[in-house]
Design a protein around this motif. Structure first.
Motif, short mmCIF file in Angstrom:
data_model
loop_
_atom_site.label_atom_id
_atom_site.label_comp_id
_atom_site.label_asym_id
_atom_site.label_seq_id
_atom_site.Cartn_x
_atom_site.Cartn_y
_atom_site.Cartn_z
N GLN A 126 -12.53 3.93 23.66
CA GLN A 126 -11.06 3.97 23.52
C GLN A 126 -10.26 2.89 23.29
OE1 GLN A 126 -9.27 6.17 27.09
NE2 GLN A 126 -8.44 4.33 27.41
N GLU A 127 -10.91 1.64 23.13
CA GLU A 127 -10.63 0.29 22.88
C GLU A 127 -10.65 0.04 21.42
OE1 GLU A 127 -12.53 -2.61 25.22
OE2 GLU A 127 -10.94 -2.39 26.86
N LEU A 128 -11.61 0.81 20.64
CA LEU A 128 -11.94 0.79 19.33
C LEU A 128 -10.85 1.47 18.18
CD1 LEU A 128 -13.89 -0.95 17.60
CD2 LEU A 128 -15.36 0.94 17.48
N PHE A 129 -10.46 0.82 17.48
CA PHE A 129 -9.68 1.37 16.30
C PHE A 129 -9.66 0.61 14.91
CE2 PHE A 129 -6.67 -1.84 17.99
CZ PHE A 129 -6.03 -2.09 17.04
N ASP A 130 -9.41 1.17 13.84
CA ASP A 130 -9.44 0.47 12.61
C ASP A 130 -8.21 1.10 11.86
OD1 ASP A 130 -11.86 -1.23 12.20
OD2 ASP A 130 -13.04 0.64 12.53
N VAL A 131 -7.63 0.31 11.08
CA VAL A 131 -6.28 0.60 10.35
C VAL A 131 -6.78 0.41 8.88
CG1 VAL A 131 -3.95 -0.05 9.63
CG2 VAL A 131 -4.65 -0.04 12.03
N VAL A 132 -6.93 1.37 7.96
CA VAL A 132 -7.22 1.21 6.62
C VAL A 132 -6.14 1.51 5.86
CG1 VAL A 132 -9.02 2.56 5.07
CG2 VAL A 132 -9.36 2.51 7.53
N LEU A 133 -6.20 0.70 4.77
CA LEU A 133 -5.16 0.72 3.87
C LEU A 133 -5.65 1.38 2.69
CD1 LEU A 133 -4.53 -3.21 3.30
CD2 LEU A 133 -3.43 -1.72 5.18
N LEU A 134 -4.73 2.53 2.19
CA LEU A 134 -4.85 3.39 1.18
C LEU A 134 -3.97 3.16 0.18
CD1 LEU A 134 -5.47 6.60 3.36
CD2 LEU A 134 -7.29 5.19 2.47
N ALA B 279 9.43 4.89 9.71
CA ALA B 279 10.80 4.80 8.75
C ALA B 279 10.97 3.31 8.54
CB ALA B 279 11.87 5.07 9.76
N PHE B 280 10.58 2.36 9.61
CA PHE B 280 10.77 0.96 9.34
C PHE B 280 9.88 0.53 8.12
CE2 PHE B 280 9.60 -3.43 10.70
CZ PHE B 280 10.91 -3.94 10.50
N ILE B 281 8.69 0.81 8.04
CA ILE B 281 7.94 0.21 7.16
C ILE B 281 7.91 0.96 5.86
CG2 ILE B 281 6.35 -0.60 8.68
CD1 ILE B 281 4.34 1.56 8.18
N GLY B 282 8.62 1.96 5.81
CA GLY B 282 8.72 3.06 4.54
C GLY B 282 7.28 3.49 3.96
N LYS B 283 6.38 3.75 4.77
CA LYS B 283 5.02 4.43 4.37
C LYS B 283 4.58 5.14 5.35
CE LYS B 283 4.32 0.71 1.33
NZ LYS B 283 5.58 0.45 0.58
N PRO B 284 3.79 6.39 4.95
CA PRO B 284 3.13 7.30 5.77
C PRO B 284 2.13 6.80 6.60
CG PRO B 284 2.75 7.75 3.45
CD PRO B 284 3.78 6.68 3.41
N ILE B 285 1.94 7.08 7.80
CA ILE B 285 0.80 6.79 8.67
C ILE B 285 -0.16 8.30 8.84
CG2 ILE B 285 -0.20 5.80 10.49
CD1 ILE B 285 2.66 4.13 10.79
N LYS B 286 -1.27 8.11 8.75
CA LYS B 286 -2.27 9.28 8.89
C LYS B 286 -3.05 8.92 10.06
CE LYS B 286 -1.99 11.65 4.57
NZ LYS B 286 -2.78 11.99 3.30
N VAL C 56 0.65 -1.11 -0.14
CA VAL C 56 0.01 0.15 -0.04
C VAL C 56 0.82 1.18 0.04
CG1 VAL C 56 -1.98 -1.11 1.07
CG2 VAL C 56 0.00 0.17 2.41
N GLU C 57 0.23 2.35 -0.47
CA GLU C 57 0.91 3.83 -0.50
C GLU C 57 0.96 4.35 0.92
OE1 GLU C 57 -0.55 6.04 -3.19
OE2 GLU C 57 -0.13 4.82 -5.04
N GLN C 58 0.01 4.20 1.79
CA GLN C 58 -0.17 4.80 3.18
C GLN C 58 -1.07 4.07 3.91
OE1 GLN C 58 -0.99 8.94 2.61
NE2 GLN C 58 -3.12 8.75 1.95
N LEU C 59 -1.28 4.40 5.23
CA LEU C 59 -2.03 3.70 6.13
C LEU C 59 -2.93 4.95 6.83
CD1 LEU C 59 0.68 1.75 6.39
CD2 LEU C 59 -0.90 0.30 7.18
N LEU C 60 -4.16 4.75 7.27
CA LEU C 60 -4.98 5.45 7.76
C LEU C 60 -5.54 4.92 9.18
CD1 LEU C 60 -6.58 8.27 8.17
CD2 LEU C 60 -8.42 7.19 6.97
N VAL C 61 -5.12 5.46 10.48
CA VAL C 61 -5.57 4.87 11.53
C VAL C 61 -7.02 5.72 12.10
CG1 VAL C 61 -5.20 4.39 14.12
CG2 VAL C 61 -3.45 3.92 12.34
N LEU C 62 -7.94 5.16 12.36
CA LEU C 62 -9.19 5.53 12.76
C LEU C 62 -9.28 5.14 14.30
CD1 LEU C 62 -11.79 4.59 9.96
CD2 LEU C 62 -10.35 6.83 10.06
N ALA C 63 -9.44 6.17 15.35
CA ALA C 63 -9.26 5.88 16.58
C ALA C 63 -9.90 7.07 17.55
CB ALA C 63 -7.92 5.59 17.32
N SER C 64 -9.99 6.74 18.89
CA SER C 64 -10.74 7.92 19.66
C SER C 64 -9.67 9.03 19.83
CB SER C 64 -11.12 7.30 20.94
OG SER C 64 -10.02 7.00 21.72
#
Length: 487
Positions: A479-487, A463-470, A435-443
């Protein structure tokens, strides 16, 4: 002891508060959508027989099948035989598809269905009628032997050749023989109408329904103690007035219709007390406190000195805190309607006389409780084990539901823990997908922590994965709920 009953009625629910010496002691709540079932008589159908449990499931028209144990079907003598020959006793008593007349003795509690018995009992003001029995008993709370004998003779005289057994209730103390006979005649007529109704209802139908809450409380409480009964509904007041004229004329002058604009429960701060009864921590006047935890298996009550430091010495401080706690515990048991197994962890006492006095205080205060209770002595671990008969849901279970965030755990993962879970999930996703970047949805709390205290770790991960994280804050996420979306 002055007792006042406050009845608050709305189309949705009826609430009855028992106020003793100006303090709320018990509250009963009955909602129109889910009225209590205890005392109702049904024509049940045996849906399943369980020889291994010596029980059967009975269909009485509810969402969940009700539970009937062999000991609630047979007489005491047959129960002993059933224990000796347990393998086939229940199968001899019941068969699948069989119609059976049953009465609810416990409301459905949690995930459990209602508890049933075939030993029908029908209460009135002074008597409890038992169609399947033949003896005449007297409440243990009537202690005077002459009075017990007088009441027993009054029932035997009024019963004549008619069958059935009777128990004289506590309210019958000092009642005239005519009043007892009138009660007995009413119960006989009621039982005759119930028998007629059995043939008129289909399988799973209600043969007899117990009184609504406002009348039930009046029937079960001793009128000698009631100083005032205030009702805020004109319709309910008129129904209660008719009931009192027929069954409890001594209460006639104590009835009062409350038409005030201010809610009747506000006069005594009842709603505030109910709110406090839903909290885990109970403050004591001295500065100490109780911590009450209600679980599936039991209720635990922990006594703490808190801010109370006493005036003399440590042992005296502990003793006084425990004495005050004993009274508060009984009030909380009644107010919250806690039942089943209850474990009380009093503060450890070295003085044996102090231990005895605390137990005696607990026993003295619990005499006011209408529910059957049994208290053991303080164990070697310093715990008091007790049981309280449970027939309906606790106040917490009536008014509350399981927290959707913590699922009843009473705790949630910290924001820091969730951050590290997000890091692991990002690594997992980055390794599996291109993927080009990742989007994290959280509280909000989690995103703030990631961008602040964990910003260095976040930069190292990018730096380790070489991808930007938004990041994007989701206001509706816990507080416990989150999603990692691939963009």
């Amino acid at each position: 002891m002055t007792v006042e009953l406050l009845v608050n009625v709305t189309p949705q629910e009826t609430r009855v508060a028992v106020v003793e010496n100006g303090m709320l002691q018990e509250v009963f709540i009955e909602r129109a959508r889910c009225r209590g079932l205890v005392g109702n008589i049904y024509k049940g159908i045996v849906s399943r027989v369980l020889p291994g449990m010596q029980a059967a499931f009975i269909d009485i028209g509810l969402d969940r099948a009700a539970f009937l144990h062999a000991s609630d079907i047979t007489s005491a003598e047959e129960s002993e035989k059933a224990e000796q020959n347990a393998e086939d006793s229940i199968t001899r008593l019941l068969q699948e598809g069989q119609e059976i007349l049953v009465q609810v003795i416990k409301d459905p509690l949690g995930t459990k269905g209602a508890r049933l018995t075939t030993r029908i009992t029908i209460p009135s003001r002074y008597l409890v009628f038992m169609p399947g029995a033949g003896n005449v008993g007297v409440s243990q709370r009537i202690e005077d032997e002459d009075e017990r004998q007088r009441l027993r003779e009054a029932v035997l005289g009024a019963r004549g050749e008619q069958g059935g057994g009777y128990i004289l209730r506590t309210a019958a103390e000092d009642a005239t023989s005519e009043a007892v006979a009138s009660d007995l005649e009413f119960l006989q007529r009621l039982w005759a109408s119930i028998q007629e109704g059995i043939g008129k209802v289909g399988p799973g139908g209600v043969v007899h329904e117990d009184l609504p809450l406002a009348l039930r409380v009046l029937r079960d409480i001793s009128d000698a103690e009631v100083e005032k009964l205030r009702i805020d509904s004109r319709e309910t007041f008129q129904r209660v007035e008719k009931f009192v004229a027929q069954f409890t004329p001594a209460l006639k002058d104590k009835l009062e219709y409350y038409p005030g604009e201010r809610p009747i429960f506000d006069l005594y701060g009842i709603d505030d007390e109910i709110q406090k009864a839903l909290e885990r921590k109970v403050q004591l006047k001295s500065g100490g406190h109780l911590v009450i935890d209600q679980t599936e298996a039991m209720t635990t009550i922990d006594v703490n000195t808190g801010a109370y430091v006493g005036h003399r010495n440590l042992e005296e401080t502990i003793f006084k805190t425990n004495l005050e706690a004993a009274q508060a515990i009984v009030r909380q048991l009644r107010l919250r309607n806690l039942g089943g197994i209850i474990i009380v962890d009093f503060i450890d006492m070295q003085n044996e006389d102090h231990k005895r006095q605390v137990i005696r205080a607990l026993e003295k205060h619990i005499e006011r409780d209408q529910a059957n209770c049994h208290i053991s002595e303080i164990s070697s671990l310093g715990l008091v084990q007790m049981t309280r008969k449970r027939t309906r849901e606790s106040l917490e279970h009536i008014l509350c539901e399981t927290c959707p965030t913590c699922s009843g755990r009473a705790s949630i993962k910290s924001a820091e823990t969730v951050c590290y879970e997000i890091f692991r999930e990002i690594l997992r996703e980055a390794r599996q997908f291109d993927v080009e970047q990742l989007l994290v949805l959280a509280s909000q709390e989690v995103v703030d922590l990631l961008l602040d205290e964990e910003s260095t770790s976040l930069a190292e991960l990018e730096a380790f994965i070489g991808k930007p994280i938004k990041f994007q804050v989701e206001a509706l996420y816990s507080q416990e709920l989150f999603d990692v979306v691939l963009l």
